[in-house]
Design a protein around this motif. Structure first.
Motif, PDB file in Angstrom:
ATOM      1  N   PHE A  70       9.795  -1.423  -3.665  1.00 31.97           N
ATOM      2  CA  PHE A  70       9.204  -0.311  -4.410  1.00 31.97           C
ATOM      3  C   PHE A  70       7.926  -0.803  -5.076  1.00 31.97           C
ATOM      4  CE2 PHE A  70      13.583   0.835  -3.974  1.00 31.97           C
ATOM      5  CZ  PHE A  70      13.659   2.211  -4.035  1.00 31.97           C
ATOM      6  N   GLY A  71       6.830  -0.038  -4.913  1.00 37.25           N
ATOM      7  CA  GLY A  71       5.579  -0.440  -5.520  1.00 37.25           C
ATOM      8  C   GLY A  71       4.554   0.669  -5.445  1.00 37.25           C
ATOM      9  N   PHE A  72       3.279   0.302  -5.441  1.00 29.74           N
ATOM     10  CA  PHE A  72       2.205   1.299  -5.356  1.00 29.74           C
ATOM     11  C   PHE A  72       0.972   0.642  -4.764  1.00 29.74           C
ATOM     12  CE2 PHE A  72       1.685  -0.858  -9.302  1.00 29.74           C
ATOM     13  CZ  PHE A  72       0.386  -0.700  -9.765  1.00 29.74           C
ATOM     14  N   THR A  73       0.174   1.431  -4.084  1.00 30.83           N
ATOM     15  CA  THR A  73      -0.902   0.862  -3.283  1.00 30.83           C
ATOM     16  C   THR A  73      -2.049   0.280  -4.113  1.00 30.83           C
ATOM     17  OG1 THR A  73      -2.112   2.959  -3.036  1.00 30.83           O
ATOM     18  CG2 THR A  73      -0.406   2.482  -1.410  1.00 30.83           C
ATOM     19  N   GLN A  74      -2.196   0.714  -5.365  1.00 32.79           N
ATOM     20  CA  GLN A  74      -3.257   0.162  -6.203  1.00 32.79           C
ATOM     21  C   GLN A  74      -2.794  -1.034  -7.027  1.00 32.79           C
ATOM     22  OE1 GLN A  74      -5.920   2.918  -8.181  1.00 32.79           O
ATOM     23  NE2 GLN A  74      -5.344   4.584  -6.812  1.00 32.79           N
ATOM     24  N   CYS A  75      -1.629  -1.521  -6.730  1.00 37.39           N
ATOM     25  CA  CYS A  75      -1.090  -2.719  -7.395  1.00 37.39           C
ATOM     26  C   CYS A  75      -2.015  -3.902  -7.114  1.00 37.39           C
ATOM     27  CB  CYS A  75       0.308  -2.998  -6.856  1.00 37.39           C
ATOM     28  SG  CYS A  75       1.110  -4.450  -7.558  1.00 37.39           S
ATOM     29  N   PRO A  76      -2.428  -4.636  -8.137  1.00 36.92           N
ATOM     30  CA  PRO A  76      -3.411  -5.698  -7.920  1.00 36.92           C
ATOM     31  C   PRO A  76      -2.856  -6.998  -7.331  1.00 36.92           C
ATOM     32  CG  PRO A  76      -2.821  -5.584 -10.234  1.00 36.92           C
ATOM     33  CD  PRO A  76      -2.136  -4.421  -9.564  1.00 36.92           C
ATOM     34  N   ALA A  98      11.565  -7.603  15.715  1.00 37.77           N
ATOM     35  CA  ALA A  98      11.862  -6.168  15.829  1.00 37.77           C
ATOM     36  C   ALA A  98      13.167  -5.794  15.138  1.00 37.77           C
ATOM     37  CB  ALA A  98      11.914  -5.765  17.294  1.00 37.77           C
ATOM     38  N   LEU A  99      13.967  -6.801  14.786  1.00 36.56           N
ATOM     39  CA  LEU A  99      15.244  -6.528  14.110  1.00 36.56           C
ATOM     40  C   LEU A  99      15.073  -6.414  12.603  1.00 36.56           C
ATOM     41  CD1 LEU A  99      17.570  -8.936  16.131  1.00 36.56           C
ATOM     42  CD2 LEU A  99      17.296  -6.453  16.397  1.00 36.56           C
ATOM     43  N   LEU A 100      13.844  -6.521  12.117  1.00 35.95           N
ATOM     44  CA  LEU A 100      13.539  -6.340  10.695  1.00 35.95           C
ATOM     45  C   LEU A 100      12.647  -5.123  10.514  1.00 35.95           C
ATOM     46  CD1 LEU A 100      13.470  -7.288   7.702  1.00 35.95           C
ATOM     47  CD2 LEU A 100      11.410  -8.602   8.309  1.00 35.95           C
ATOM     48  N   GLN A 101      13.078  -4.179   9.685  1.00 38.19           N
ATOM     49  CA  GLN A 101      12.250  -3.032   9.330  1.00 38.19           C
ATOM     50  C   GLN A 101      11.864  -3.142   7.865  1.00 38.19           C
ATOM     51  OE1 GLN A 101      10.925  -0.162  11.121  1.00 38.19           O
ATOM     52  NE2 GLN A 101       9.772  -0.359   9.209  1.00 38.19           N
ATOM     53  N   VAL A 102      10.578  -3.195   7.589  1.00 40.67           N
ATOM     54  CA  VAL A 102      10.074  -3.267   6.219  1.00 40.67           C
ATOM     55  C   VAL A 102       9.720  -1.855   5.755  1.00 40.67           C
ATOM     56  CG1 VAL A 102       8.274  -4.185   4.706  1.00 40.67           C
ATOM     57  CG2 VAL A 102       9.222  -5.610   6.548  1.00 40.67           C
ATOM     58  N   LEU A 103      10.288  -1.465   4.611  1.00 38.54           N
ATOM     59  CA  LEU A 103      10.032  -0.144   4.029  1.00 38.54           C
ATOM     60  C   LEU A 103       9.401  -0.325   2.654  1.00 38.54           C
ATOM     61  CD1 LEU A 103      13.431   1.635   4.840  1.00 38.54           C
ATOM     62  CD2 LEU A 103      11.325   1.651   6.190  1.00 38.54           C
ATOM     63  N   PHE A 104       8.294   0.370   2.432  1.00 36.36           N
ATOM     64  CA  PHE A 104       7.581   0.314   1.149  1.00 36.36           C
ATOM     65  C   PHE A 104       7.660   1.699   0.523  1.00 36.36           C
ATOM     66  CE2 PHE A 104       3.630   0.930  -1.285  1.00 36.36           C
ATOM     67  CZ  PHE A 104       3.651  -0.170  -2.129  1.00 36.36           C
ATOM     68  N   VAL A 105       8.368   1.818  -0.588  1.00 34.22           N
ATOM     69  CA  VAL A 105       8.538   3.106  -1.271  1.00 34.22           C
ATOM     70  C   VAL A 105       7.552   3.181  -2.422  1.00 34.22           C
ATOM     71  CG1 VAL A 105      10.127   4.622  -2.509  1.00 34.22           C
ATOM     72  CG2 VAL A 105      10.989   3.152  -0.669  1.00 34.22           C
ATOM     73  N   THR A 106       6.695   4.186  -2.419  1.00 34.87           N
ATOM     74  CA  THR A 106       5.718   4.291  -3.496  1.00 34.87           C
ATOM     75  C   THR A 106       6.351   4.834  -4.767  1.00 34.87           C
ATOM     76  OG1 THR A 106       3.598   5.181  -4.228  1.00 34.87           O
ATOM     77  CG2 THR A 106       4.921   6.596  -2.786  1.00 34.87           C
ATOM     78  N   LEU A 107       5.941   4.244  -5.871  1.00 31.02           N
ATOM     79  CA  LEU A 107       6.317   4.728  -7.199  1.00 31.02           C
ATOM     80  C   LEU A 107       5.191   5.561  -7.797  1.00 31.02           C
ATOM     81  CD1 LEU A 107       7.833   1.376  -8.529  1.00 31.02           C
ATOM     82  CD2 LEU A 107       9.115   3.419  -7.850  1.00 31.02           C
ATOM     83  N   ASP A 108       4.159   5.812  -7.010  1.00 27.39           N
ATOM     84  CA  ASP A 108       2.955   6.495  -7.492  1.00 27.39           C
ATOM     85  C   ASP A 108       2.548   7.608  -6.526  1.00 27.39           C
ATOM     86  OD1 ASP A 108       0.688   7.069  -8.982  1.00 27.39           O
ATOM     87  OD2 ASP A 108      -0.480   5.383  -8.190  1.00 27.39           O
ATOM     88  N   PRO A 109       3.436   8.617  -6.325  1.00 32.07           N
ATOM     89  CA  PRO A 109       3.108   9.668  -5.358  1.00 32.07           C
ATOM     90  C   PRO A 109       1.881  10.486  -5.753  1.00 32.07           C
ATOM     91  CG  PRO A 109       5.020  10.294  -6.675  1.00 32.07           C
ATOM     92  CD  PRO A 109       4.731   8.859  -6.985  1.00 32.07           C
ATOM     93  N   GLU A 110       1.492  10.432  -7.011  1.00 33.14           N
ATOM     94  CA  GLU A 110       0.295  11.146  -7.467  1.00 33.14           C
ATOM     95  C   GLU A 110      -0.957  10.657  -6.735  1.00 33.14           C
ATOM     96  OE1 GLU A 110      -2.234  11.613 -11.639  1.00 33.14           O
ATOM     97  OE2 GLU A 110      -0.115  11.055 -11.721  1.00 33.14           O
ATOM     98  N   ARG A 111      -1.039   9.366  -6.475  1.00 28.52           N
ATOM     99  CA  ARG A 111      -2.209   8.799  -5.816  1.00 28.52           C
ATOM    100  C   ARG A 111      -1.912   8.325  -4.393  1.00 28.52           C
ATOM    101  NH1 ARG A 111      -4.216   4.731 -10.597  1.00 28.52           N
ATOM    102  NH2 ARG A 111      -2.119   3.934 -10.193  1.00 28.52           N
TER     103      ARG A 111
END
Length: 198
Positions: A70-76, A98-111
């Motif tokens: 969980f994070g956000f794209t403007q994280c420094p 291929a047996l690893l799927q990386v998922l990034f969930v944004t905590l900042d849907p506003e941006r």
């Protein structure tokens, strides 16, 4: 002590308590470099959208180990470091990547719009997938996964203070390991290989 460090300490204490409660007559669990969460009662599923608008659940990734962050794209620093490590892990896995799927969930849907998410995650690896929902849904899924976050004003804008743990799910979709931010790519790869053992 900042909220960030209090949150991380609370989550690790919860994980340790859960692990202690599972000892005794339970089958011996494999050794992990991360925090063993096998058997915890949280983090069992989510309902989020991918950049194409499709609803996704954990069940969509059965048969793969899922690395969830969980994070956000403007994280420094924290988020790009975690995703750079994940990309290195895919390299270390070689033919098993291929047996690893990386998922990034944004905590900042506003941006973090779907297009922003897609560009951000695929810059680290074309197979990485960004997931999102609205503000209320984001708060709910973060609570379900014991992720703590809040806005921190920075002049005319804001940043986010958030939990820096990643989660590993086994190929059956069960939450198994919490990965600390400072764990090496090699040790993370070793934990993933443990989960790939039938």
């Amino acid at each position: 002590m900042t909220t960030h460090f209090r949150a991380r300490r609370t989550l690790l204490a919860t994980a340790s308590s859960a692990l202690l409660g599972l000892t005794g007559c339970q089958p011996k669990q494999p050794p992990f470099h991360g925090v063993n969460l096998s058997g915890v009662a949280y983090g069992r599923d989510f309902e989020l959208r991918d950049p194409d608008g499709r609803v996704r659940h954990l069940a969509d990734f059965r048969g793969q180990v899922v690395l969830l962050f969980f994070g956000f794209t403007q994280c420094p620093d924290v988020c790009p470091t975690a995703l750079t490590r994940a990309a290195a892990v895919r390299q270390l896995l070689g033919k098993d990547a291929a047996l690893l799927q990386v998922l990034f969930v944004t905590l900042d849907p506003e941006r973090d719009t779907p297009n922003v998410l897609r560009s951000y995650t695929t810059a680290f690896d074309p197979g990485f997938l960004g997931l999102w929902t609205d503000a209320a849904g984001t708060a709910a899924v973060a609570k379900d996964f014991k992720i703590f976050f809040h806005k921190v004003p920075t002049g005319s804008s804001y940043t986010l203070d958030h939990t820096t743990l990643s989660y590993l799910f086994d190929p059956q979709g069960r939450l198994r390991v919490a990965i600390k931010h400072d764990l090496s790519a090699a040790d993370l790869t070793a934990d993933i290989r443990q989960l790939l053992i039938p």
